[in-house]
Scaffold this active site. Structure first.
Site, PDB file in Angstrom:
ATOM      1  N   PHE A 118       0.846  -1.196   0.000  1.00  0.00           N
ATOM      2  CA  PHE A 118       0.000   0.000   0.000  1.00  0.00           C
ATOM      3  C   PHE A 118       0.875   1.237   0.000  1.00  0.00           C
ATOM      4  O   PHE A 118       1.790   1.348   0.815  1.00  0.00           O
ATOM      5  CB  PHE A 118      -0.925   0.003   1.235  1.00  0.00           C
ATOM      6  CG  PHE A 118      -2.036  -1.009   1.095  1.00  0.00           C
ATOM      7  CD1 PHE A 118      -1.780  -2.363   1.240  1.00  0.00           C
ATOM      8  CD2 PHE A 118      -3.324  -0.598   0.798  1.00  0.00           C
ATOM      9  CE1 PHE A 118      -2.785  -3.305   1.081  1.00  0.00           C
ATOM     10  CE2 PHE A 118      -4.340  -1.530   0.643  1.00  0.00           C
ATOM     11  CZ  PHE A 118      -4.079  -2.877   0.779  1.00  0.00           C
ATOM     12  N   GLY A 121      -1.192   8.312  -0.200  1.00  0.00           N
ATOM     13  CA  GLY A 121      -0.739   9.645   0.231  1.00  0.00           C
ATOM     14  C   GLY A 121       0.767   9.763   0.049  1.00  0.00           C
ATOM     15  O   GLY A 121       1.340   9.327  -0.953  1.00  0.00           O
ATOM     16  N   LYS A 122       1.430  10.313   1.070  1.00  0.00           N
ATOM     17  CA  LYS A 122       2.877  10.576   0.954  1.00  0.00           C
ATOM     18  C   LYS A 122       3.717   9.297   0.939  1.00  0.00           C
ATOM     19  O   LYS A 122       4.903   9.353   0.631  1.00  0.00           O
ATOM     20  CB  LYS A 122       3.322  11.485   2.094  1.00  0.00           C
ATOM     21  CG  LYS A 122       2.747  12.891   1.993  1.00  0.00           C
ATOM     22  CD  LYS A 122       3.279  13.757   3.120  1.00  0.00           C
ATOM     23  CE  LYS A 122       2.706  15.161   3.048  1.00  0.00           C
ATOM     24  NZ  LYS A 122       3.036  15.938   4.249  1.00  0.00           N
ATOM     25  N   TYR A 123       3.124   8.178   1.295  1.00  0.00           N
ATOM     26  CA  TYR A 123       3.888   6.920   1.319  1.00  0.00           C
ATOM     27  C   TYR A 123       4.293   6.457  -0.074  1.00  0.00           C
ATOM     28  O   TYR A 123       5.099   5.549  -0.208  1.00  0.00           O
ATOM     29  CB  TYR A 123       3.095   5.813   2.037  1.00  0.00           C
ATOM     30  CG  TYR A 123       3.213   5.870   3.552  1.00  0.00           C
ATOM     31  CD1 TYR A 123       2.720   6.966   4.251  1.00  0.00           C
ATOM     32  CD2 TYR A 123       3.801   4.848   4.276  1.00  0.00           C
ATOM     33  CE1 TYR A 123       2.815   7.041   5.633  1.00  0.00           C
ATOM     34  CE2 TYR A 123       3.906   4.911   5.659  1.00  0.00           C
ATOM     35  CZ  TYR A 123       3.407   6.000   6.331  1.00  0.00           C
ATOM     36  OH  TYR A 123       3.510   6.068   7.704  1.00  0.00           O
ATOM     37  N   ASP A 210       7.088   1.221   3.385  1.00  0.00           N
ATOM     38  CA  ASP A 210       8.167   2.082   3.898  1.00  0.00           C
ATOM     39  C   ASP A 210       9.330   1.216   4.392  1.00  0.00           C
ATOM     40  O   ASP A 210       9.830   1.366   5.502  1.00  0.00           O
ATOM     41  CB  ASP A 210       7.644   2.990   5.019  1.00  0.00           C
ATOM     42  CG  ASP A 210       6.963   2.239   6.136  1.00  0.00           C
ATOM     43  OD1 ASP A 210       6.250   1.260   5.844  1.00  0.00           O
ATOM     44  OD2 ASP A 210       7.145   2.611   7.312  1.00  0.00           O
ATOM     45  N   PRO A 231       9.983  -6.958  15.182  1.00  0.00           N
ATOM     46  CA  PRO A 231      11.346  -6.714  15.665  1.00  0.00           C
ATOM     47  C   PRO A 231      11.399  -6.049  17.045  1.00  0.00           C
ATOM     48  O   PRO A 231      12.400  -6.158  17.757  1.00  0.00           O
ATOM     49  CB  PRO A 231      11.937  -5.777  14.610  1.00  0.00           C
ATOM     50  CG  PRO A 231      10.749  -5.152  13.942  1.00  0.00           C
ATOM     51  CD  PRO A 231       9.668  -6.183  13.972  1.00  0.00           C
ATOM     52  N   GLY A 232      10.311  -5.391  17.417  1.00  0.00           N
ATOM     53  CA  GLY A 232      10.333  -4.671  18.696  1.00  0.00           C
ATOM     54  C   GLY A 232      10.003  -5.534  19.893  1.00  0.00           C
ATOM     55  O   GLY A 232      10.181  -5.114  21.037  1.00  0.00           O
ATOM     56  N   TYR A 233       9.494  -6.737  19.651  1.00  0.00           N
ATOM     57  CA  TYR A 233       8.965  -7.506  20.780  1.00  0.00           C
ATOM     58  C   TYR A 233       9.401  -8.961  20.793  1.00  0.00           C
ATOM     59  O   TYR A 233       8.673  -9.816  21.260  1.00  0.00           O
ATOM     60  CB  TYR A 233       7.421  -7.483  20.753  1.00  0.00           C
ATOM     61  CG  TYR A 233       6.837  -6.099  20.841  1.00  0.00           C
ATOM     62  CD1 TYR A 233       6.655  -5.473  22.071  1.00  0.00           C
ATOM     63  CD2 TYR A 233       6.483  -5.409  19.685  1.00  0.00           C
ATOM     64  CE1 TYR A 233       6.134  -4.194  22.144  1.00  0.00           C
ATOM     65  CE2 TYR A 233       5.963  -4.128  19.746  1.00  0.00           C
ATOM     66  CZ  TYR A 233       5.793  -3.530  20.971  1.00  0.00           C
ATOM     67  OH  TYR A 233       5.283  -2.268  21.044  1.00  0.00           O
ATOM     68  N   GLU A 300      -3.208  -5.099  12.819  1.00  0.00           N
ATOM     69  CA  GLU A 300      -2.137  -5.856  13.481  1.00  0.00           C
ATOM     70  C   GLU A 300      -2.683  -6.568  14.729  1.00  0.00           C
ATOM     71  O   GLU A 300      -2.303  -7.704  15.027  1.00  0.00           O
ATOM     72  CB  GLU A 300      -0.997  -4.916  13.865  1.00  0.00           C
ATOM     73  CG  GLU A 300       0.233  -5.630  14.379  1.00  0.00           C
ATOM     74  CD  GLU A 300       1.406  -4.677  14.547  1.00  0.00           C
ATOM     75  OE1 GLU A 300       2.241  -4.587  13.635  1.00  0.00           O
ATOM     76  OE2 GLU A 300       1.481  -4.012  15.605  1.00  0.00           O
TER      77      GLU A 300
HETATM   78  C1  UD2 Z   1       3.415  -0.533  12.241  1.00  0.00           C
HETATM   79  C2  UD2 Z   1       3.400  -1.875  11.629  1.00  0.00           C
HETATM   80  C3  UD2 Z   1       2.457  -1.787  10.426  1.00  0.00           C
HETATM   81  C4  UD2 Z   1       1.047  -1.432  10.896  1.00  0.00           C
HETATM   82  C5  UD2 Z   1       1.109  -0.148  11.684  1.00  0.00           C
HETATM   83  C6  UD2 Z   1      -0.164   0.120  12.436  1.00  0.00           C
HETATM   84  C7  UD2 Z   1       5.383  -3.336  11.544  1.00  0.00           C
HETATM   85  C8  UD2 Z   1       6.841  -3.333  11.637  1.00  0.00           C
HETATM   86  N1  UD2 Z   1       4.795  -2.149  11.344  1.00  0.00           N
HETATM   87  O1  UD2 Z   1       4.112   0.218  11.233  1.00  0.00           O
HETATM   88  O2  UD2 Z   1       2.442  -2.936   9.700  1.00  0.00           O
HETATM   89  O3  UD2 Z   1       0.521  -2.499  11.639  1.00  0.00           O
HETATM   90  O4  UD2 Z   1       2.126  -0.132  12.663  1.00  0.00           O
HETATM   91  O5  UD2 Z   1      -1.059   0.678  11.622  1.00  0.00           O
HETATM   92  O6  UD2 Z   1       4.755  -4.334  11.653  1.00  0.00           O
HETATM   93  N2  UD2 Z   1       0.287   3.527   4.717  1.00  0.00           N
HETATM   94  C9  UD2 Z   1       0.092   4.316   3.586  1.00  0.00           C
HETATM   95  N3  UD2 Z   1      -0.197   5.644   3.759  1.00  0.00           N
HETATM   96  C10 UD2 Z   1      -0.292   6.236   4.983  1.00  0.00           C
HETATM   97  C11 UD2 Z   1      -0.105   5.436   6.125  1.00  0.00           C
HETATM   98  C12 UD2 Z   1       0.191   4.087   5.955  1.00  0.00           C
HETATM   99  O7  UD2 Z   1       0.171   3.835   2.464  1.00  0.00           O
HETATM  100  O8  UD2 Z   1      -0.542   7.449   5.053  1.00  0.00           O
HETATM  101  C13 UD2 Z   1       0.562   2.086   4.536  1.00  0.00           C
HETATM  102  C14 UD2 Z   1       1.972   1.835   4.060  1.00  0.00           C
HETATM  103  O9  UD2 Z   1       1.981   0.683   3.248  1.00  0.00           O
HETATM  104  C15 UD2 Z   1       2.734   1.587   5.304  1.00  0.00           C
HETATM  105  C16 UD2 Z   1       1.696   0.853   6.156  1.00  0.00           C
HETATM  106  O10 UD2 Z   1       0.453   1.425   5.782  1.00  0.00           O
HETATM  107  O11 UD2 Z   1       3.886   0.825   5.054  1.00  0.00           O
HETATM  108  C17 UD2 Z   1       1.879   0.992   7.674  1.00  0.00           C
HETATM  109  O12 UD2 Z   1       2.401   2.251   7.893  1.00  0.00           O
HETATM  110  P1  UD2 Z   1       2.592   3.066   9.236  1.00  0.00           P
HETATM  111  O13 UD2 Z   1       3.621   4.065   9.008  1.00  0.00           O
HETATM  112  O14 UD2 Z   1       1.281   3.548   9.729  1.00  0.00           O
HETATM  113  O15 UD2 Z   1       3.007   1.974  10.228  1.00  0.00           O
HETATM  114  P2  UD2 Z   1       4.326   1.718  11.047  1.00  0.00           P
HETATM  115  O16 UD2 Z   1       5.524   1.901  10.208  1.00  0.00           O
HETATM  116  O17 UD2 Z   1       4.271   2.428  12.344  1.00  0.00           O
END
Ligand code: UD2
Length: 351
Positions: A118, A121-123, A210, A231-233, A300
């Site tokens: 996914f 937006g900015k991702y 990301d 990785p955190g737990y 999650e």
């Molecule tokens: C953690 C989890 C992630 C997800 C999230 C809670 C791991 C290491 N990471 O990551 O899987 O469970 O927490 O929501 O397991 N995304 C978009 N656009 C956005 C926001 C998110 O495309 O504006 C997608 C994108 O693919 C991203 C994923 O959602 O990789 C999760 O992103 P995150 O930055 O919200 O989550 P993160 O890195 O804290």
């Protein structure tokens, strides 16, 4: 005369009764037809597909005769990690598998792997590195179909890909809440499987965008239901895991329960394994929403609940999803896939 007078109500009752009985018989017939005629439901399609696969793959771990590789041992191996769960699923770490042996088993099977990612937006800015590094490390030499879910199809980069590897773009709406983007992934994965992948894909992996690949990720990760340890737990006590703790949620895991804390950023398995996971998590998510609950870590939390009851058949060590901001620990001999450092306040639609 008197007979006729007496007979009229009886006739009316008889007519009414036969009309009621007739209607009941028709309804019964219709329902019976619905119950017994096999409509091609999704479950029915899965059954056909399963039968087909079972027939095709009577020997899923078949290797070519006279293949030479290092002798396996049951007494000598890594001492610093655990390589099997209490329900006897492998935990994949560097040093527990022979990559060329795995390839000699799976390459002849001519499998197709789909990968969802996914980039909303900015991702979208992370997509190029994700794809470029996936081409270097992720199932190299296999048929791979990437499915990019984005609201910015015009910003999807052109990345050169090996033969047999394709990029597909799926348009999704933008969102003002990151929680919503995270939460709706399960529904979109479920729909993708039902509408596009059913007849031509064997395995699917769902990965966070990301992140970048830094090392080999291949056939050693294949299984019916594949979870990745967060990785955190991975070394702490389970009382510290950020499971959903409200008993009113369908994602609830009580104190003293749970095996590991799995991450939402990487999971996979067979098409059927992931479809059942995604549809169950989605149903539970909707049931929570109907009573005004959003689980602590959205999908999650639901994934962790699902994997507690439906044990994964293969568990991937944190080599398969590390985080760049964490320093490498001694048991980590290789980092294969890792989340990049990012500024949440800047990148998310709501911080
Ligand atoms: C953690 C989890 C992630 C997800 C999230 C809670 C791991 C290491 N990471 O990551 O899987 O469970 O927490 O929501 O397991 N995304 C978009 N656009 C956005 C926001 C998110 O495309 O504006 C997608 C994108 O693919 C991203 C994923 O959602 O990789 C999760 O992103 P995150 O930055 O919200 O989550 P993160 O890195 O804290």
């Amino acid at each position: 005369m008197s007979d006729m007078k007496l007979g009229r109500p009886t006739v009316k009752v008889c007519l009414l009764l036969s009309a009621v009985l007739g209607a009941m018989a028709t309804l019964y017939y219709v329902f019976e037809q619905k119950r017994t005629v096999p409509v091609p439901t999704l479950a029915y399609k899965w059954e056909c597909l399963d039968i087909l696969r079972r027939t095709e793959r009577m020997h899923p771990l078949l290797v070519e005769d006279h293949l030479k590789y290092a002798q396996p041992s049951i007494t000598n191996g890594r001492q610093d990690i655990v390589a099997v769960t209490p329900w006897l699923a492998p935990i994949v770490w560097e040093g527990t598998f022979d990559s060329s042996l795995m390839d000699s088993i799976y390459k002849p099977q001519n499998i197709t792997i789909s990968t969802t990612v996914f980039a909303v937006g900015k991702y979208i800015r992370f997509l190029r590195d994700f794809l470029v590094t996936a081409e270097q490390h992720f199932f190299v030499g296999y048929r791979v179909n990437y499915y990019v879910f984005t609201d910015k199809p015009e910003d999807v980069p052109t990345v050169s890909m090996a033969n047999d590897r394709k990029l597909n773009v799926v348009l999704v709406p933008s969102s003002k809440r990151w929680q919503e983007i995270s939460a709706r992934r399960m529904k979109l994965i479920q729909t993708l499987i039902e509408e596009k992948l059913l007849n031509n894909v064997d395995y699917i992996f769902c990965l966070d965008v990301d992140s970048k690949f830094h090392g080999h990720w291949g056939a050693e990760t294949l299984g019916h239901l594949v979870a990745v340890i967060h990785p955190g737990y991975y070394s702490g006590d389970r009382s510290l895991f950020t499971y959903e703790r409200r008993s009113t949620s369908r994602a609830f895991i009580a104190e003293g329960e749970g095996d590991f804390y799995y991450c939402g950023g990487a999971f996979g398995g067979s098409l059927k394994g992931v479809h059942t996971l995604a549809s169950t998590c989605q149903d539970n998510f909707e049931a929570d929403a109907a009573v005004g609950i959003e689980a602590a870590w959205q999908e999650e939390s639901h994934l962790n609940r699902y994997m507690w009851i439906n044990k994964p058949t293969k568990v991937l060590s944190p080599e398969y999803l590390w985080q760049d901001f964490k320093s490498k620990t001694p048991e980590l001999k290789i980092i294969r896939f890792s989340g990049v450092v990012k500024n949440y306040a800047e990148i998310r639609p709501n911080a």
